[in-house]
Design a protein around this motif. Structure first.
Motif, PDB file in Angstrom:
ATOM      1  N   UNK A   2       0.808  -1.160  -0.125  1.00 10.94           N
ATOM      2  CA  UNK A   2      -0.013  -0.106  -0.067  1.00 10.94           C
ATOM      3  C   UNK A   2       0.783   1.337   0.079  1.00 10.94           C
ATOM      4  N   UNK A   3       0.120   2.491  -0.365  1.00 10.12           N
ATOM      5  CA  UNK A   3       0.860   3.503  -0.386  1.00 10.12           C
ATOM      6  C   UNK A   3       0.489   4.494   0.847  1.00 10.12           C
ATOM      7  N   UNK A   4       1.228   4.902   1.800  1.00 13.18           N
ATOM      8  CA  UNK A   4       0.838   5.444   2.676  1.00 13.18           C
ATOM      9  C   UNK A   4       1.082   6.865   3.040  1.00 13.18           C
ATOM     10  N   UNK A   5      -0.030   7.480   3.918  1.00 17.09           N
ATOM     11  CA  UNK A   5       0.338   8.890   4.273  1.00 17.09           C
ATOM     12  C   UNK A   5       0.103   8.723   5.764  1.00 17.09           C
ATOM     13  N   UNK A   6       1.284   8.890   6.362  1.00 15.65           N
ATOM     14  CA  UNK A   6       1.054   8.600   8.009  1.00 15.65           C
ATOM     15  C   UNK A   6       0.872  10.089   8.591  1.00 15.65           C
ATOM     16  N   UNK A   7      -0.171  10.063   9.248  1.00 14.02           N
ATOM     17  CA  UNK A   7      -0.670  11.454  10.038  1.00 14.02           C
ATOM     18  C   UNK A   7      -0.249  11.313  11.270  1.00 14.02           C
ATOM     19  N   UNK A   8       0.846  12.047  11.720  1.00 14.95           N
ATOM     20  CA  UNK A   8       1.202  11.688  13.287  1.00 14.95           C
ATOM     21  C   UNK A   8       2.528  10.739  13.160  1.00 14.95           C
ATOM     22  N   UNK A   9       3.336  10.918  12.264  1.00 12.64           N
ATOM     23  CA  UNK A   9       4.458   9.916  12.410  1.00 12.64           C
ATOM     24  C   UNK A   9       5.464   9.664  13.246  1.00 12.64           C
ATOM     25  N   UNK A  10       5.475  10.970  14.249  1.00  8.66           N
ATOM     26  CA  UNK A  10       6.666  10.970  15.123  1.00  8.66           C
ATOM     27  C   UNK A  10       5.979  10.328  16.589  1.00  8.66           C
ATOM     28  N   UNK A  11       4.847  10.080  16.571  1.00  3.01           N
ATOM     29  CA  UNK A  11       3.923   9.387  17.975  1.00  3.01           C
ATOM     30  C   UNK A  11       4.203   8.064  17.892  1.00  3.01           C
ATOM     31  N   UNK A  12       3.711   7.611  19.019  1.00  8.02           N
ATOM     32  CA  UNK A  12       4.220   5.936  19.246  1.00  8.02           C
ATOM     33  C   UNK A  12       3.597   5.109  18.056  1.00  8.02           C
ATOM     34  N   UNK A  13       2.203   5.399  17.517  1.00 10.54           N
ATOM     35  CA  UNK A  13       1.557   4.747  16.438  1.00 10.54           C
ATOM     36  C   UNK A  13       2.213   4.860  15.004  1.00 10.54           C
ATOM     37  N   UNK A  14       2.750   5.924  15.007  1.00 12.13           N
ATOM     38  CA  UNK A  14       3.254   6.550  13.758  1.00 12.13           C
ATOM     39  C   UNK A  14       4.543   5.908  13.760  1.00 12.13           C
ATOM     40  N   UNK A  15       5.344   5.971  14.620  1.00 11.19           N
ATOM     41  CA  UNK A  15       6.668   5.130  14.648  1.00 11.19           C
ATOM     42  C   UNK A  15       6.658   3.772  14.341  1.00 11.19           C
ATOM     43  N   UNK A  16       5.643   3.020  15.012  1.00  8.07           N
ATOM     44  CA  UNK A  16       5.308   1.460  14.570  1.00  8.07           C
ATOM     45  C   UNK A  16       4.780   1.302  13.556  1.00  8.07           C
ATOM     46  N   UNK A  17       4.102   2.379  12.935  1.00 10.29           N
ATOM     47  CA  UNK A  17       3.482   2.056  11.337  1.00 10.29           C
ATOM     48  C   UNK A  17       4.922   1.890  10.424  1.00 10.29           C
ATOM     49  N   UNK A  18       5.755   2.947  10.771  1.00 12.88           N
ATOM     50  CA  UNK A  18       6.767   2.962   9.924  1.00 12.88           C
ATOM     51  C   UNK A  18       7.835   1.589  10.015  1.00 12.88           C
ATOM     52  N   UNK A  19       7.524   1.089  11.061  1.00 13.20           N
ATOM     53  CA  UNK A  19       8.438  -0.316  11.269  1.00 13.20           C
ATOM     54  C   UNK A  19       7.717  -1.411  10.442  1.00 13.20           C
ATOM     55  N   UNK A  20       6.347  -1.384  10.589  1.00 19.17           N
ATOM     56  CA  UNK A  20       5.581  -2.148   9.734  1.00 19.17           C
ATOM     57  C   UNK A  20       5.813  -1.952   8.236  1.00 19.17           C
ATOM     58  N   UNK A  21       5.817  -0.539   7.802  1.00 19.02           N
ATOM     59  CA  UNK A  21       5.908  -0.551   6.368  1.00 19.02           C
ATOM     60  C   UNK A  21       7.237  -0.940   5.804  1.00 19.02           C
ATOM     61  N   UNK A  22       8.364  -0.553   6.840  1.00 13.80           N
ATOM     62  CA  UNK A  22       9.763  -1.028   6.166  1.00 13.80           C
ATOM     63  C   UNK A  22       9.656  -2.710   6.317  1.00 13.80           C
ATOM     64  N   UNK A  23       9.048  -3.391   7.292  1.00 18.02           N
ATOM     65  CA  UNK A  23       9.242  -4.742   7.177  1.00 18.02           C
ATOM     66  C   UNK A  23       8.265  -5.470   6.228  1.00 18.02           C
ATOM     67  N   UNK A  24       7.120  -4.729   5.703  1.00 18.50           N
ATOM     68  CA  UNK A  24       6.045  -5.445   5.017  1.00 18.50           C
ATOM     69  C   UNK A  24       6.376  -4.829   3.485  1.00 18.50           C
ATOM     70  N   UNK A  25       7.027  -3.976   3.186  1.00 19.42           N
ATOM     71  CA  UNK A  25       7.177  -3.314   1.867  1.00 19.42           C
ATOM     72  C   UNK A  25       6.076  -2.132   1.460  1.00 19.42           C
TER      73      UNK A  25
END
Length: 381
Positions: A2-25
């Motif tokens: 998927x192609x993501x806009x991460x709104x609030x990327x520096x918060x706890x959920x945002x940071x973990x979303x970027x971990x998932x994005x990196x791991x899952x492509x």
């Protein structure tokens, strides 16, 4: 992918979303923060999005200087966050903003027809019927990221709404489960921020300690799953392994279990209806040993009782509850009021701010502002 806009990327959920994005492509095409530009710059250099936005204009100007050697577009203020939410190249918006600030960006992403990976519970707390109606109108999918709502969503797959008897919404009980009101008198912010199971931002962690978080989740579940409050039972589940469950008309109960790792519900919100390998930890039931359940104490933890009251009153009452709670938590974290004053401040706003039955963006915003003013007065008194 998927192609993501991460709104609030520096918060706890945002940071973990970027971990998932990196791991899952998954591709990350937009990032937003309020003012944490050091981390936002680091994230931008790692994921190289099309745009990055800082809600604070001064922070945005500094970010633009830091990223001037890249072709990343840097935007400022609410308009910058809304541009990230609407970004045409993104098919999914992860709404990880905290508080009612997430409402307008979520509506903007819905109007763009995106999938909403919803982590901003206040959006549905304050404007649930409005948001869900808009999503149906625009054909936008709303997939919850909260671990409890993700568990309910997963447990409902393949079923018909008429088969649902009730939702079993679990709560960890926070750091003060079993404490008396007398014991809570001297609780400090530092102590309240020590959650036994989850690593979360400060606001959500305090809400968990007061049980307001579970009240907000009850309101969120009502809109997400189109059920009245009477069809939701809240259970204290200290182990945070069974993340919530659904009871059906045949008395079957279907639940979702997993290690307390927010990356799992984040990943499911992105991959649904598929399941894919990811970074979440596996669950070892032998090491868990037992699962326990208890009733919440509504007398000691009055924030939950106030949320149930707002759920029953409807209209703008939930927006009043939420706005007052945001002010109360802010004052508590700043050391200006005590832990037990949080429900007192919220109740004062619920008792004094007029309700509006019709839910519009304007009536919700007006109720929120009136609640904040009432809560500020109550906190000072």
């Amino acid at each position: 992918m998927r192609a993501l806009s991460v709104l609030g990327s520096t918060g706890s959920i945002g940071r973990q979303t970027l971990e998932v994005a990196a791991a899952c492509g998954h591709r990350v095409l937009a990032l937003t923060a309020h003012h944490n530009i050091a981390l936002l710059e680091q994230q931008a250099r790692t994921f190289h999005p099309i745009l990055a936005a800082a809600a604070d204009p001064t922070a945005a100007a500094a970010l633009a200087m830091r990223l001037s050697d890249t072709d990343i577009r840097v935007l400022a203020g609410e308009e910058g966050v809304l541009a990230a939410a609407r970004l045409p190249q993104a098919d999914t918006a992860v709404t990880a903003l905290v508080g009612i600030a997430g409402l307008a960006p979520t509506l903007a992403a819905i109007d763009s027809g995106k999938r909403i990976a919803l982590a901003n519970k206040e959006t549905l707390v304050c404007a649930g019927p409005l948001v869900m109606a808009r999503a149906r109108e625009k054909g936008a999918e709303i997939v919850p990221v909260d671990s409890e709502h993700s568990a309910i969503f997963q447990s409902l797959q393949g079923s018909s709404p008429k088969e649902l008897r009730r939702i079993l919404l679990t709560a960890s009980g926070g750091p003060f489960f079993g404490w008396s009101r007398e014991a809570l008198e001297g609780v400090t912010p530092a102590r309240a921020l020590q959650h036994p199971n989850w690593s979360m931002g400060a606001k959500v962690t305090i809400d968990s300690a007061t049980l307001m978080n579970k009240g907000l989740e009850l309101l969120e579940a009502m809109s997400l799953f189109d059920v009245p409050p009477e069809k939701i039972q809240i259970l204290i589940h200290r182990e945070s392994i069974l993340h919530s469950a659904v009871e059906y008309c045949d008395n079957s109960v279907i639940a979702q279990l997993g290690d307390p790792d927010m990356r799992l519900p984040i990943q499911y919100a992105l991959s649904w209806p598929d399941r894919t390998p990811g970074p979440a930890r596996p669950l070892d039931l032998l090491s868990v040993g037992k699962l326990t359940f208890a009733q919440p104490d509504l007398e000691t933890f009055r924030c939950l009782a106030l949320a149930i009251r707002a759920a029953r009153e409807g209209g703008t009452a939930p927006a009043i509850l939420n706005g007052a709670n945001e002010v109360a938590v802010e004052r508590f974290l700043a050391g200006k009021i005590g832990f037990l004053q949080i429900p007192q401040v919220v109740e004062a706003a619920l008792d004094t701010v007029p309700r509006a039955a019709a839910l519009t963006l304007e009536s919700i915003q007006a109720a929120d502002q009136a609640a904040r003013r009432a809560a500020a007065r109550a906190a000072e008194g």
